[in-house]
Write an enzyme that holds these catalytic residues in place. Structure first.
Site, short mmCIF file in Angstrom:
data_model
loop_
_atom_site.label_atom_id
_atom_site.label_comp_id
_atom_site.label_asym_id
_atom_site.label_seq_id
_atom_site.Cartn_x
_atom_site.Cartn_y
_atom_site.Cartn_z
N HIS A 42 -4.05 -2.89 56.41
CA HIS A 42 -2.79 -4.10 56.90
C HIS A 42 -3.44 -4.93 57.84
CE1 HIS A 42 1.07 -4.77 58.19
NE2 HIS A 42 0.98 -5.50 57.11
N GLU A 67 -4.43 -2.16 60.61
CA GLU A 67 -3.92 -1.09 60.72
C GLU A 67 -4.52 -0.44 59.31
OE1 GLU A 67 0.80 -1.05 62.36
OE2 GLU A 67 0.45 -2.05 60.41
N ASN A 91 5.09 -3.23 62.18
CA ASN A 91 6.29 -4.17 61.80
C ASN A 91 7.42 -3.22 62.28
OD1 ASN A 91 5.82 -6.38 60.50
ND2 ASN A 91 5.11 -5.11 58.69
N SER A 123 2.28 -4.54 52.88
CA SER A 123 3.08 -4.42 54.42
C SER A 123 4.01 -3.43 54.33
CB SER A 123 3.39 -5.89 54.73
OG SER A 123 3.85 -6.66 53.73
N1 LIG Z 1 2.17 -12.84 54.32
C1 LIG Z 1 1.98 -11.98 55.51
O1 LIG Z 1 2.02 -12.38 56.63
C2 LIG Z 1 1.37 -10.66 55.25
C3 LIG Z 1 0.93 -9.93 56.28
C4 LIG Z 1 0.35 -8.40 56.05
C5 LIG Z 1 0.31 -8.09 54.54
N2 LIG Z 1 0.83 -8.80 53.81
C6 LIG Z 1 0.74 -8.47 52.30
O2 LIG Z 1 -0.55 -9.01 51.73
C7 LIG Z 1 -0.32 -9.31 49.97
C8 LIG Z 1 -0.23 -10.49 49.84
O3 LIG Z 1 0.53 -11.43 50.28
P1 LIG Z 1 0.53 -13.17 50.65
O4 LIG Z 1 1.34 -13.39 51.94
O5 LIG Z 1 -1.07 -13.52 50.69
O6 LIG Z 1 0.90 -13.39 49.44
P2 LIG Z 1 0.96 -14.81 48.62
O7 LIG Z 1 2.01 -15.08 47.69
O8 LIG Z 1 0.33 -15.87 49.77
O9 LIG Z 1 -0.56 -14.50 47.87
C9 LIG Z 1 -0.46 -13.41 46.54
C10 LIG Z 1 -1.40 -14.15 45.65
O10 LIG Z 1 -1.84 -13.01 44.70
C11 LIG Z 1 -1.76 -13.77 43.22
N3 LIG Z 1 -1.54 -12.69 42.29
C12 LIG Z 1 -0.42 -12.26 42.03
N4 LIG Z 1 -0.48 -11.51 41.24
C13 LIG Z 1 -1.88 -11.36 40.76
C14 LIG Z 1 -2.49 -10.55 39.69
N5 LIG Z 1 -1.91 -9.78 39.12
N6 LIG Z 1 -3.97 -10.73 39.83
C15 LIG Z 1 -4.50 -11.54 40.73
N7 LIG Z 1 -3.91 -12.32 41.58
C16 LIG Z 1 -2.55 -12.16 41.74
C17 LIG Z 1 -0.74 -14.77 43.50
O11 LIG Z 1 -1.07 -15.95 42.73
C18 LIG Z 1 -1.15 -15.26 44.96
O12 LIG Z 1 -2.11 -16.29 45.01
C19 LIG Z 1 1.34 -8.50 50.08
O13 LIG Z 1 1.23 -7.25 49.65
C20 LIG Z 1 1.79 -8.77 51.27
O14 LIG Z 1 2.90 -8.01 51.51
C21 LIG Z 1 1.38 -10.35 53.72
#
Ligand SMILES: NC(=O)c1ccc[n+]([C@@H]2O[C@H](COP(=O)([O-])OP(=O)(O)OC[C@H]3O[C@@H](n4cnc5c(N)ncnc54)[C@H](O)[C@@H]3O)[C@@H](O)[C@H]2O)c1
Length: 286
Positions: free
Chosen positions: A142, A154, A192, A119
Site C-alpha cells: 500500500h 505498508e 488509514n 487501500s
Molecule cells: N488515490 C489514493 O490516494 C490511493 C492511495 C493508496 C492506494 N490507492 C489504491 O490504488 C488503486 C488505484 O487507485 P488510483 O487512485 O490510482 O485510481 P485511478 O482511478 O487514478 O486509476 C486507476 C486506473 O486503473 C485503470 N483500470 C481500471 N480497470 C482496469 C483494468 N481492468 N485493466 C487495466 N487498467 C484498469 C483505470 O483506467 C485507471 O487509469 C486503488 O486500489 C486505490 O484504492 C489509492
C-alpha cells in the site's frame, strides 16, 4: 536476487507513479491500462512530475530521460509473461481486481511476485481470486499519494502469503527508495485507521465552531509539525473517497469512525476537493 522486470497494471494516479519510482530505481517497467488515452495521459503526467521535481531539486535532468526511458507502455497484457513482479493498481473494485488476476494468472510465470495497492479490500479476500498455488506469492503493498514523494509502503501479507514473498516485497520497496513497514491484514491497515480518526475529529471541531478549516490546518502545521493540515489534505485526497473509506471503517469498527454530518453534506453538494474547484477551500478550476 533483485527483481528487475516489473509490471504495473492501472496507470492512474497511483500506478503511474509506482511505475515511475520503479524506473527511477533502474527497473525495467511495463505499464498497462484499459486504453491508449489513459497510458498517454499517465506518461504526460509523469513528465510533469519529473519537470516539477527537477525545478525543486529532487531530480536531475538525466533522471527524466532514464525514468521515462525505463517505462514501456502497452495494451498487451501478454507481454507480462517475462515479469518477475507485478503491482496491480486498478480501480478499488473487488470484481475488477479479481478479473485482472484471472487474466494475469494465464500469463505470468509461477514465481512472479504479485502485489495489490488496494487501500481497503482485505488481502486475504483478494487472494481468493488467485488459484491456491499463487497465493503464497501474493500480498498487499500500500503506497501513499503522491508516490513520488511519500516514502511509506505498508506491506500486508494475507493468510497464505509466504515469508519469502514478504522479504522480496520489502526488498523491492526499499530499492525503489521507500520504507516498508509490515502491517497485519485488518480493515484500513494502520495509517488509514490513524488518519481518519484525526480527520473526523478535525471536522467535529469545525462543526462545533471551535476553529475554521484554515486555522485548524495552520495549527496542525505549526503546532504538530505536519507538512499539510487535515483539510488541505482531504481536498487533495477528495472528500467523496474520504467518506467512502470512513464508511468502510465505520462498518468494521463501529462508532469511533462514524462519518460526520458536515462531511456528508459536503459530498452531497459536490464540494469534493481541489480537482472539483471546491472542497474545504475554494480553487480555480482547470
Ligand atoms: N488515490 C489514493 O490516494 C490511493 C492511495 C493508496 C492506494 N490507492 C489504491 O490504488 C488503486 C488505484 O487507485 P488510483 O487512485 O490510482 O485510481 P485511478 O482511478 O487514478 O486509476 C486507476 C486506473 O486503473 C485503470 N483500470 C481500471 N480497470 C482496469 C483494468 N481492468 N485493466 C487495466 N487498467 C484498469 C483505470 O483506467 C485507471 O487509469 C486503488 O486500489 C486505490 O484504492 C489509492
Amino acid at each position: 536476487m533483485a527483481l528487475t522486470k516489473i509490471g504495473v497494471i492501472g496507470a492512474g494516479m497511483m500506478g503511474s507513479e509506482i511505475a515511475l519510482v520503479m524506473a527511477l530505481a533502474g527497473k525495467h517497467v511495463r505499464l498497462t491500462d484499459r486504453d491508449q488515452a489513459s497510458l498517454d495521459k499517465a506518461m504526460a503526467n509523469l513528465g510533469g512530475v519529473l519537470d516539477k521535481g527537477i525545478q525543486r531539486g529532487f531530480y536531475k535532468p538525466e533522471d527524466k530521460t532514464r525514468a521515462l526511458g525505463g517505462i514501456e507502455t502497452t495494451l498487451d497484457l501478454g507481454l507480462y509473461r517475462d515479469r518477475e513482479a507485478v503491482i496491480e493498481a486498478v480501480f478499488e473494485d473487488e470484481k475488477i481486481k479479481g478479473e485482472t488476476y484471472r487474466k494475469l494468472d494465464a500469463i505470468v510465470g509461477p514465481d512472479c511476485l504479485l502485489m495489490s495497492n488496494t487501500s481497503s479490500i482485505p488481502i486475504t479476500v483478494l487472494s481468493s481470486y488467485w488459484p491456491a498455488a499463487r497465493r503464497g506469492r501474493f500480498l498487499g503493498t500500500h503506497y501513499f499519494s503522491p508516490v513520488s514523494r511519500m516514502a511509506l509502503v505498508e506491506v500486508i501479507p494475507g493468510l497464505d502469503t509466504n515469508e519469502a514473498a514478504v522479504t522480496d516485497a520489502f526488498a523491492l520497496c526499499t530499492e525503489a527508495g521507500k520504507t516498508p513497514v509490515r502491517i497485519k491484514d485488518v480493515v484500513g491497515f494502520a495509517v488509514n485507521r490513524l488518519i481518519h480518526i484525526f480527520w473526523i475529529e478535525a471536522i467535529r471541531l469545525v462543526e462545533e465552531g471551535v476553529a475554521t478549516p484554515e486555522d485548524i490546518d495552520t495549527a496542525c502545521r505549526l503546532g504538530m509539525g505536519l507538512p499539510v493540515g487535515p483539510f488541505r489534505l482531504m481536498d487533495g485526497v477528495t472528500n467523496n473517497l474520504t467518506l467512502d473509506v470512513q464508511e468502510i471503517l465505520h462498518k468494521a469498527y463501529g462508532d469511533r469512525f462514524l462519518p460526520r454530518p458536515l462531511m456528508k453534506q459536503m459530498v452531497k453538494a459536490g464540494y469534493n476537493g481541489r480537482k472539483y474547484g471546491r472542497g474545504w477551500y475554494k480553487y480555480d478550476k482547470g
